[in-house]
Enzyme design. Sequence first.
Site, short mmCIF file in Angstrom:
data_model
loop_
_atom_site.label_atom_id
_atom_site.label_comp_id
_atom_site.label_asym_id
_atom_site.label_seq_id
_atom_site.Cartn_x
_atom_site.Cartn_y
_atom_site.Cartn_z
N GLN A 533 -8.70 -33.65 -0.61
CA GLN A 533 -8.67 -32.34 -1.22
C GLN A 533 -10.06 -32.04 -1.78
OE1 GLN A 533 -5.96 -30.05 -1.70
NE2 GLN A 533 -7.62 -28.70 -2.35
N GLY A 535 -13.02 -28.46 -2.88
CA GLY A 535 -13.14 -27.05 -3.20
C GLY A 535 -12.95 -26.18 -1.98
N PHE A 536 -13.22 -26.75 -0.80
CA PHE A 536 -13.07 -26.02 0.46
C PHE A 536 -11.60 -25.82 0.80
CE2 PHE A 536 -12.30 -26.16 4.99
CZ PHE A 536 -13.25 -25.33 5.54
N ASP A 650 -25.39 -32.53 -0.87
CA ASP A 650 -24.17 -32.99 -1.54
C ASP A 650 -23.82 -34.41 -1.11
OD1 ASP A 650 -22.11 -32.72 -3.32
OD2 ASP A 650 -20.74 -31.75 -1.92
#
Length: 839
Positions: A533, A535-536, A650
């Site tokens: 899971q 943020g996308f 990132d």
Amino acid sequence: MAHVVYGCFHIMPAIYTFLLCFSFEYFGVTAKYITATQILRDPETLVSSNSVFKAGFFSTTNSKKRYVGIWYNSNKDSDSGISEVVWIANRDNPLDDSSGVLKISKEGKLQLSDRKNKIFWSTDVSQQENKTVAKLLDTGNLVLLSNDSGEIIWQSLEHPTNTWLPSAVQLTFDIHKKDNPTIRSWKSASDPSTGRFNHGIVSRNFPELFTMEGEKPYWRSGPWTSNHFLGVPYMHSEVSSGFQIYDNHEGEIQLSYSLANSSLLERVVMNHDGRVFFEHWGAKRGKWEVVWNSFQSECELYGKCGAFGNCNPSKSPICSCLKGFEPNNRDEWNNGNWNNGCFRRTPLQCGTREGKSDKFLKMRHMKVPDYSYWVSSSGEDDCGTKCSQNCSCLAYAYYPGIGCMMWNVSLMDIQQFSADGADLFIRLAHSELGKQPNCEPGKSKLIIITIMGTFGATTLVLFIFRLYINKISFYKSTILISFAGLKNTNKLDLQLYNILDDRINDFQDLPLFQFQKLEVATNFFSTKNKIGQGGFGSVYKGKLEDGKDIAVKRLSRSSGQGLQEFMNEVIVISKLQHKNLVRLLGCCIEREEKVLVYEYMPNKSLDAILFDPYHRKQLDWKKRFSIIKGICRGLLYLHRDSRLKIIHRDLKASNILLDEELKPKISDFGMARIFGTKQDQANTLRVVGTYGYMSPEYAMEGRFSEKSDVFSLGVLLLEIISGRKNNSFEDYESLSLLSYAWKLWNEDDILSFIDSEIYDPSSQGEILKCIQLGLLCVQEHPEDRPTISALTSMIDVEDDKELPLPKQPGFTQKVLCRTNGIIENGSINHLSLTVFSGR
């Protein structure tokens, strides 16, 4: 490179004979084994069960010195015997008389000594309580076996002298070591001591066979193509035996030589003058017949014509300068001394001036030069484009099984073949290829034919171009058709429509998946299949109809967040190919659904194992060090080796995925940025990333560059070594993992930083080096941090070279927010307004 197997040599029209003459003493008792109680005395022998090979004592012609070796036994199918030695134990330390004894020592070693118990040779391994036995196998392999298990603990074929014999034994070549297994020539035809030539695998960027005279190259095979060596004409699989080569791309190359028909007798042998022969035993003629030898002509001598010189054995003189080049020393060249090579007549301009640019000369059937490097490409045309866009690229070649090769140093050891080889493209100034011959009387017919041919070719090109346009239109309509009938088209769909309309060319080679099939593959995106899971959106495990496992990353439909990242990831990662980058298999764009399909990683992400108290036990130091090196290689590819210069932005443990062998693959390119070739930094007004991994200049000022990724890599290194997260560090004296490491470093207590699960005194030096490199990467100022290429070199080099001392890390205090952006414990999917800065 990559890289499995090498087919056998094509049988040459000419047959050569290569015989070594020795005097053997065949009288004496024959035995089957050597044990603790049964020894082998001169002149007794061991015989293999098929009676093809013998082992024992021998002398060379006109010499009384005694050696222990292995040779062919007499051949019963012919009147003459085979008497060539294939292996020698004490080649550099012979006995002076016939008092030699081969026995099992108290330590379980196989040992050669004389009547005074002076040791002349022994195996380099032992077994306690001399529970070993020596035996000569049918392959000519003298082995030392454990009496208890029957396991082979030493074998002669792993220590060849001047001959390779076919067997199942694999020889491992480590490019970081000097004592690799090679065949070494005799000093002379009658002196078996170590000569000046050796022959074995050398890896520049591809596995190659080299014959070396001391430290100097003497002969070169050219790079491995997956079934033959490119610099050895006619070397294709036309006989039943063959070599196998496997390159793991981590510094080790394995070579094995086996026969499909064990009844055949074949060998590879090096003569005392450096020539290598591939031979088989001709039973009818009763002699060895040469299938191939390394020196077919003078052109086989390494660098015969010097730099930028081309050797062609069918011409006289055999050496000539490449087109656009002239001899460095004209007098020496004319006298047949070509060692100094040639120089470029007209400098390259790199770029277009007055409508003119550098051109490439195509040369067919070439032995490609030495020191090539591999570049990812989709074919020969793409390879040429990449070379033309790289000012340092002097030549390129594309060959199936290898791919795109380029050269940025002097072109050395080039040869022109009559067949086979590769097409080599040499970069020349425009003026060197721009001149066309004037028309001459009597050529009007040729001109007419040429014009007609050109017209026809143009028509064909236009026709193909039209088909191409139609294909694009069809592809585009396939992607966008889901938007056509919407009554209430939302902002997200319009934005995606416009992006697709602008970037449709970037999608043409990427497979499209139907959303319905992805629903079936993931059991309708069941929570049981959910493996991640962000943020996308969510990531699910799926299984396609053909049984292939996939990872499906689905953009959340509840918000427009992540659209730009979705498009960015498709465009960026679809153009990257590297074993340490996760592979994008395709995407799905149907109405409001935006989905990415990846290769499935069974061990999930690094953080899932590294920060789990139970599972991290499976990550010993060897595995962690391999993961560190893999991450560095992947980042090196992004920064320096790919045709696009990528800043990831990132890099963190959760974005490092692990395959079934725990090999790392960098993932999540939604925030990556493509840099120009002359660009080293950019500024953004909206910071995106993950707190704890962002560099100070990026988090506080919005400046990002290669050194931003290096900072993130440094944090990752320290996490891997300590087994602790940076952004959840709870030590009461330190506000972050970086400050804790810095404190221990200054207190000379850095051993306390190491995860107890991996600490091993034998690996302490490697671990401490990686801690120091991690601290160098997280220094506050970007200019103090090493580049990824320098870091990779420091990790790979095994010497004790002193590393620079690190300065204080950035972020020794936690930063929770800033004016121009938001910083959280997770990836932040905001669009960023970027200002690029040139060098």
